[in-house]
Motif scaffolding. Structure first.
Motif, PDB file in Angstrom:
ATOM      1  N   THR A 189       0.640  -1.191   0.093  1.00 42.91           N
ATOM      2  CA  THR A 189      -0.049   0.128   0.136  1.00 42.91           C
ATOM      3  C   THR A 189       0.747   1.198   0.194  1.00 42.91           C
ATOM      4  N   ALA A 190       1.857   1.205   0.758  1.00 45.03           N
ATOM      5  CA  ALA A 190       2.833   2.387   0.773  1.00 45.03           C
ATOM      6  C   ALA A 190       3.102   2.762  -0.350  1.00 45.03           C
ATOM      7  N   GLU A 191       3.759   1.570  -1.002  1.00 46.30           N
ATOM      8  CA  GLU A 191       4.336   1.652  -2.593  1.00 46.30           C
ATOM      9  C   GLU A 191       3.425   2.367  -3.436  1.00 46.30           C
ATOM     10  N   ALA A 192       2.106   1.611  -3.150  1.00 45.16           N
ATOM     11  CA  ALA A 192       1.082   2.288  -4.397  1.00 45.16           C
ATOM     12  C   ALA A 192       0.830   3.881  -3.907  1.00 45.16           C
ATOM     13  N   MET A 193       0.984   4.267  -2.775  1.00 42.00           N
ATOM     14  CA  MET A 193       0.674   5.535  -2.549  1.00 42.00           C
ATOM     15  C   MET A 193       1.874   6.551  -3.006  1.00 42.00           C
ATOM     16  N   ARG A 194       3.096   6.165  -2.819  1.00 45.28           N
ATOM     17  CA  ARG A 194       4.114   6.813  -3.309  1.00 45.28           C
ATOM     18  C   ARG A 194       4.075   6.936  -4.952  1.00 45.28           C
ATOM     19  N   ALA A 195       3.752   6.036  -5.579  1.00 44.23           N
ATOM     20  CA  ALA A 195       3.631   5.778  -6.996  1.00 44.23           C
ATOM     21  C   ALA A 195       2.685   6.726  -7.466  1.00 44.23           C
ATOM     22  N   HIS A 196       1.421   6.712  -6.821  1.00 43.79           N
ATOM     23  CA  HIS A 196       0.264   7.669  -7.083  1.00 43.79           C
ATOM     24  C   HIS A 196       0.657   9.076  -6.909  1.00 43.79           C
ATOM     25  N   HIS A 197       1.488   9.226  -5.724  1.00 46.90           N
ATOM     26  CA  HIS A 197       1.861  10.701  -5.514  1.00 46.90           C
ATOM     27  C   HIS A 197       2.695  11.179  -6.445  1.00 46.90           C
ATOM     28  N   LYS A 198       3.795  10.389  -6.983  1.00 44.66           N
ATOM     29  CA  LYS A 198       4.875  10.894  -7.741  1.00 44.66           C
ATOM     30  C   LYS A 198       4.063  10.903  -9.148  1.00 44.66           C
ATOM     31  N   ALA A 199       3.186  10.355  -9.512  1.00 40.53           N
ATOM     32  CA  ALA A 199       2.408  10.702 -10.823  1.00 40.53           C
ATOM     33  C   ALA A 199       1.371  11.477 -10.772  1.00 40.53           C
ATOM     34  N   GLY A 200       1.388  12.465  -9.910  1.00 43.48           N
ATOM     35  CA  GLY A 200       0.695  13.807  -9.694  1.00 43.48           C
ATOM     36  C   GLY A 200      -0.510  13.641  -9.041  1.00 43.48           C
ATOM     37  N   GLY A 201      -0.881  12.566  -8.591  1.00 45.64           N
ATOM     38  CA  GLY A 201      -2.277  12.539  -7.441  1.00 45.64           C
ATOM     39  C   GLY A 201      -2.001  13.128  -6.383  1.00 45.64           C
ATOM     40  N   THR A 202      -3.136  13.442  -5.812  1.00 45.92           N
ATOM     41  CA  THR A 202      -3.221  14.058  -4.519  1.00 45.92           C
ATOM     42  C   THR A 202      -3.223  12.815  -3.396  1.00 45.92           C
ATOM     43  N   LEU A 203      -2.608  13.413  -2.183  1.00 49.27           N
ATOM     44  CA  LEU A 203      -2.299  12.318  -1.276  1.00 49.27           C
ATOM     45  C   LEU A 203      -2.181  12.973   0.029  1.00 49.27           C
ATOM     46  N   PRO A 204      -3.127  12.921   1.207  1.00 47.28           N
ATOM     47  CA  PRO A 204      -2.992  13.492   2.300  1.00 47.28           C
ATOM     48  C   PRO A 204      -1.721  13.657   2.995  1.00 47.28           C
ATOM     49  N   ARG A 205      -1.179  14.845   3.800  1.00 48.48           N
ATOM     50  CA  ARG A 205       0.150  14.422   4.285  1.00 48.48           C
ATOM     51  C   ARG A 205       0.032  13.462   5.489  1.00 48.48           C
ATOM     52  N   GLY A 206      -0.912  13.033   5.951  1.00 52.42           N
ATOM     53  CA  GLY A 206      -0.794  12.092   7.061  1.00 52.42           C
ATOM     54  C   GLY A 206      -0.363  10.684   6.264  1.00 52.42           C
ATOM     55  N   TRP A 207      -0.812  10.538   5.167  1.00 53.34           N
ATOM     56  CA  TRP A 207      -0.595   9.335   4.270  1.00 53.34           C
ATOM     57  C   TRP A 207       0.738   9.303   3.735  1.00 53.34           C
ATOM     58  N   GLN A 208       1.100  10.590   3.200  1.00 54.75           N
ATOM     59  CA  GLN A 208       2.588  10.729   2.907  1.00 54.75           C
ATOM     60  C   GLN A 208       3.494  10.418   3.971  1.00 54.75           C
ATOM     61  N   ARG A 209       3.364  10.842   5.039  1.00 59.73           N
ATOM     62  CA  ARG A 209       4.275  10.448   6.345  1.00 59.73           C
ATOM     63  C   ARG A 209       4.189   9.128   6.710  1.00 59.73           C
ATOM     64  N   TRP A 210       3.045   8.657   6.645  1.00 62.13           N
ATOM     65  CA  TRP A 210       3.151   7.198   6.730  1.00 62.13           C
ATOM     66  C   TRP A 210       3.844   6.332   5.946  1.00 62.13           C
ATOM     67  N   ALA A 211       3.594   6.509   4.464  1.00 61.74           N
ATOM     68  CA  ALA A 211       4.086   5.458   3.599  1.00 61.74           C
ATOM     69  C   ALA A 211       5.825   5.918   3.446  1.00 61.74           C
ATOM     70  N   GLY A 212       6.280   7.189   3.784  1.00 65.90           N
ATOM     71  CA  GLY A 212       7.669   7.608   3.660  1.00 65.90           C
ATOM     72  C   GLY A 212       8.351   6.846   4.804  1.00 65.90           C
ATOM     73  N   GLN A 213       7.624   6.877   6.095  1.00 63.17           N
ATOM     74  CA  GLN A 213       8.448   6.159   7.253  1.00 63.17           C
ATOM     75  C   GLN A 213       8.466   4.660   7.021  1.00 63.17           C
ATOM     76  N   LEU A 214       7.611   4.060   6.462  1.00 60.89           N
ATOM     77  CA  LEU A 214       7.157   2.753   6.317  1.00 60.89           C
ATOM     78  C   LEU A 214       8.403   2.294   5.190  1.00 60.89           C
ATOM     79  N   LEU A 215       8.529   2.989   4.108  1.00 60.32           N
ATOM     80  CA  LEU A 215       9.485   2.516   2.973  1.00 60.32           C
ATOM     81  C   LEU A 215      10.842   2.916   3.320  1.00 60.32           C
ATOM     82  N   GLU A 216      11.218   3.682   4.463  1.00 58.69           N
ATOM     83  CA  GLU A 216      12.530   4.126   4.437  1.00 58.69           C
ATOM     84  C   GLU A 216      12.940   3.533   5.717  1.00 58.69           C
TER      85      GLU A 216
END
Length: 391
Positions: free
Chosen positions: A177-204
């Motif tokens: 899910t975190a990888e899908a969020m990151r791909a969605h965000h990089k493709a220009g999709g909107t993503l709430p900051r809370g989900w951005q923070r969660w995905a970043g902390q999980l993948l790093e």
């Protein structure tokens, strides 16, 4: 009452279509029909308990929001995090967790039932973790219950019916899910900051930024100190073999270090002070202090760079952006040109197009700072959680 399964599944399909990065997680939930659960809830094994009466009276668009809400408890490992907070009032924990989730959903334009809670209900600002909200949540009446998948305590309506998701499978779902969020965000999709923070902390990798920053500073200082030069202040010991000839000896000079600080209004004062304290502490340990360290503060107008002699003199300006190129250029054109430049910023700045002839370390303060150029050694300085103790 018989469950309107078609309506429930239509709501899940709508949620998965509107937020495709959540689809894998939502379809991993098994459905358990229960007339005892007030609305919907989840257990730690990814079972979703559903009230037929709640489904009947709730519009599909709001049901879709509830699907997103419940799966967020499991993705964010709320039951695991709840086990580490010092309170037994799991209903208060649940309310704090709902605040963490709902502010993202509402910001993202997701419709929710009227009974939802948000941080503003308790006088708190959005965008925080539930551990930060918990001390400000008053005792509840015990009727707020999203299940053990949220607060970690088995609810009376939980059973062992239906397929279960193992902890290993749950971790795999979270990462996917975190990888899908990151791909969605990089493709220009909107993503709430809370989900951005969660995905970043999980993948790093979860590494203490203080250790990383200290290591980067020490390594850069050692690299700069490797630039050895000859000096006649101390004659070479080989001169004894050549009477009457004065030979210079090699010396390893201490490098000069410039610390360039972003003082724009977007910077967090507490995190910036912590980062600066860590940097200056490491420099003292390796013997670099006094006039060998220059601190330059870039103001919010991005036109002025002030030389600061004491870190206590640094002031954070309000409003506006900044351009760290100004500070880096000022450091490199000074008479006492540094061999190491350390930049403390939130990353929302342009960077020099050409690589300077020195080592540059960027301490990036905040949750999701932009990536600097590849030639900059970046250390992410994430804000630490405050004490989440609750009475």
């Amino acid at each position: 009452m018989e469950l309107d399964r078609t309506k429930l599944l239509a709501a899940r399909y709508r949620a998965a279509s509107d937020r495709p990065y959540l689809a894998t997680a939502m379809y991993a939930l098994s459905i358990v029909v229960s007339e005892n659960v007030p609305t919907m809830g989840v257990d730690k094994n990814w079972r979703c308990y559903v009230s037929p009466a709640f489904v009947a009276r709730t519009p599909v668009e709001q049901l879709a929001g509830v699907w997103m809400h419940e799966v967020a408890h499991l993705l964010r490992d709320h039951h695991g995090r709840a086990s580490r907070v010092p309170t037994r009032d799991h209903h208060r924990v649940n309310v704090a967790q709902d605040c963490e989730i709902n502010d993202d959903l509402i910001t993202d334009g997701v419709p929710l039932p009227a009974f939802r809670v948000v941080p503003g209900d308790f006088g708190r600002s959005a965008g925080r973790l539930f551990e930060e909200y918990l001390p400000h949540i008053p005792p509840t009446k015990g009727d707020h219950d999203c299940g053990s998948g949220a607060h970690g305590h088995a609810a009376p309506w939980e059973t062992q019916e239906g397929p279960a998701v193992s902890p290993v499978e749950a971790d795999a779902i979270r990462r996917q899910t975190a990888e899908a969020m990151r791909a969605h965000h990089k493709a220009g999709g909107t993503l709430p900051r809370g989900w951005q923070r969660w995905a970043g902390q999980l993948l790093e990798p979860v590494v203490d930024w203080r250790v990383v920053l200290a290591g980067a500073v020490r390594e850069a200082v050692v690299w700069a100190s490797g630039a050895m030069d000859y000096t006649y202040r101390r004659p070479s010991r080989r001169a004894k073999a050549m009477p009457g000839v004065v030979l210079p000896s090699l010396r390893r000079p201490l490098p000069r270090v410039a610390i360039v600080i972003d003082t724009s209004g977007s910077m967090g004062e507490a995190e910036l002070a912590t980062a600066l304290s860590e940097v200056t502490g490491v420099l003292r340990e390796v013997g670099i202090r006094g006039d060998r360290v220059t601190v330059l503060a870039c103001d919010a107008d991005v036109h002025t760079v002030a030389r600061v002699t004491r870190t206590a003199d640094i002031e954070l300006a309000g409003g506006g952006g900044t351009d760290m190129r100004v500070g880096i250029q000022a450091a490199l054109t000074a008479p006492d040109r540094p061999q190491v430049v350390i930049v403390l910023t939130d990353g929302h700045t342009p960077w020099p197009e050409e690589t300077p002839s020195c080592r540059v370390i960027a301490g990036l303060v905040g949750d999701t700072p932009p990536e600097p150029p590849a030639w900059i050694e970046a250390v992410r300085i994430r804000p630490s959680l405050p004490d989440s103790s609750a009475g």
